[in-house]
Design a protein around this motif. Structure first.
Motif, short mmCIF file in Angstrom:
data_model
loop_
_atom_site.label_atom_id
_atom_site.label_comp_id
_atom_site.label_asym_id
_atom_site.label_seq_id
_atom_site.Cartn_x
_atom_site.Cartn_y
_atom_site.Cartn_z
N UNK A 20 54.52 15.50 44.39
CA UNK A 20 53.41 14.93 45.15
C UNK A 20 52.19 14.80 44.24
N UNK A 21 51.61 13.62 44.17
CA UNK A 21 50.48 13.39 43.27
C UNK A 21 49.15 13.69 43.94
N UNK A 22 48.11 13.83 43.10
CA UNK A 22 46.76 14.05 43.62
C UNK A 22 46.31 12.87 44.47
N UNK A 94 35.71 29.10 37.02
CA UNK A 94 35.11 28.31 38.09
C UNK A 94 35.53 26.84 37.98
N UNK A 95 35.50 26.31 36.77
CA UNK A 95 35.88 24.92 36.55
C UNK A 95 37.36 24.67 36.85
N UNK A 96 38.20 25.62 36.45
CA UNK A 96 39.63 25.46 36.71
C UNK A 96 39.94 25.48 38.20
N UNK A 99 38.87 22.20 39.63
CA UNK A 99 39.84 21.16 39.29
C UNK A 99 41.05 21.21 40.21
N UNK A 100 41.56 22.40 40.47
CA UNK A 100 42.71 22.53 41.36
C UNK A 100 42.38 22.04 42.77
N UNK A 101 41.16 22.33 43.23
CA UNK A 101 40.76 21.90 44.56
C UNK A 101 40.62 20.37 44.63
N UNK A 102 40.15 19.77 43.55
CA UNK A 102 40.09 18.30 43.51
C UNK A 102 41.50 17.73 43.52
N UNK A 103 42.41 18.34 42.82
CA UNK A 103 43.80 17.89 42.84
C UNK A 103 44.40 18.03 44.23
N UNK A 124 33.44 19.34 32.69
CA UNK A 124 33.58 17.90 32.95
C UNK A 124 34.87 17.36 32.36
N UNK A 125 35.24 17.86 31.18
CA UNK A 125 36.42 17.35 30.47
C UNK A 125 37.72 17.61 31.23
N UNK A 126 37.70 18.52 32.19
CA UNK A 126 38.90 18.81 32.96
C UNK A 126 39.20 17.74 34.01
N UNK A 127 38.22 16.89 34.29
CA UNK A 127 38.33 15.94 35.38
C UNK A 127 38.49 14.51 34.87
#
Length: 202
Positions: A20-22, A94-96, A99-103, A124-127
């Motif tokens: 399942x994709x984001x 916090x950033x990780x 990122x998971x929540x955005x996914x 920022x680079x994670x997104x």
């Protein structure tokens, strides 16, 4: 699920490729997920703005979550101190999580001092492009110290807290934020309107 290549230097870790994709997760929620990161000094108004923004978004039927710096430090990051390396690790975690929540398809609102430009850039680079919005809550040190809602500035001046941002630890202001808000000159309702406009424009 197919296993992807192992991480460099960690052959024991092989992240899975999920079916399942984001994009598909976001489609179920009928929204475009993103991370809006509020950075600024303690007392600038970040948590208040994050709370108001989430209420506004929730009222429009959107799926959100607020990651507040103090809340995360009370749990996930409670093992970390306040020195430079500990703050770097706090930001990474916090950033990780964001990122998971955005996914997962959420609109994530982060409220954290995040004092160093390099760590904010790493976040920022994670997104993906357009998924990360940096908001500088630029309320001045003098106003933040006068407000002192948690009594932290007073404690730092009395030596009961060390490495306090703005006093004995630096804060590196964003050079090119997506939005800047000074809660000394802009009312909370107008500031929330500006954040809503930022999300809609992006």
């Amino acid at each position: 699920m197919n296993e992807s290549l192992s991480l460099p230097g960690r052959p024991d870790i092989r992240p899975c490729s999920l079916s399942l994709t984001a994009v598909e997760r976001a489609a179920l929620k009928h929204q475009r997920p993103c991370c809006i990161w509020l950075t600024g000094l303690s007392g600038a108004g970040k948590s208040t703005l994050a709370n108001l923004l989430e209420l506004r978004l929730n009222g429009q039927g959107l799926h959100t979550f607020v990651l507040d710096g103090d809340n995360v430090r009370a749990g996930l990051c409670r093992d970390l101190g306040m020195g430079a390396e500990a703050r770097k690790e706090n930001m990474r975690r916090l950033a990780e999580v964001a990122r998971l929540m955005v996914e997962a398809g959420l609109i994530v609102i982060v409220s954290a001092i995040a004092p160093f430009r390099a760590e904010r850039a790493a976040a920022r680079a994670l997104f993906a492009e357009g998924e990360f919005l940096e908001v500088y809550v630029s309320t001045s040190l003098a106003v933040c110290a006068q407000r002192d809602p948690k009594g932290l500035y007073q404690a730092a001046r009395e030596g009961r807290i060390r490495d306090f941002t703005g006093l004995d630890s630096p804060y590196e202001a964003p050079l090119n934020p997506d939005c800047e808000i000074d809660t000394e000159t802009l009312g909370l309702a107008c500031a929330t309107d500006r954040l809503m406009a930022l999300l809609l424009n992006k």
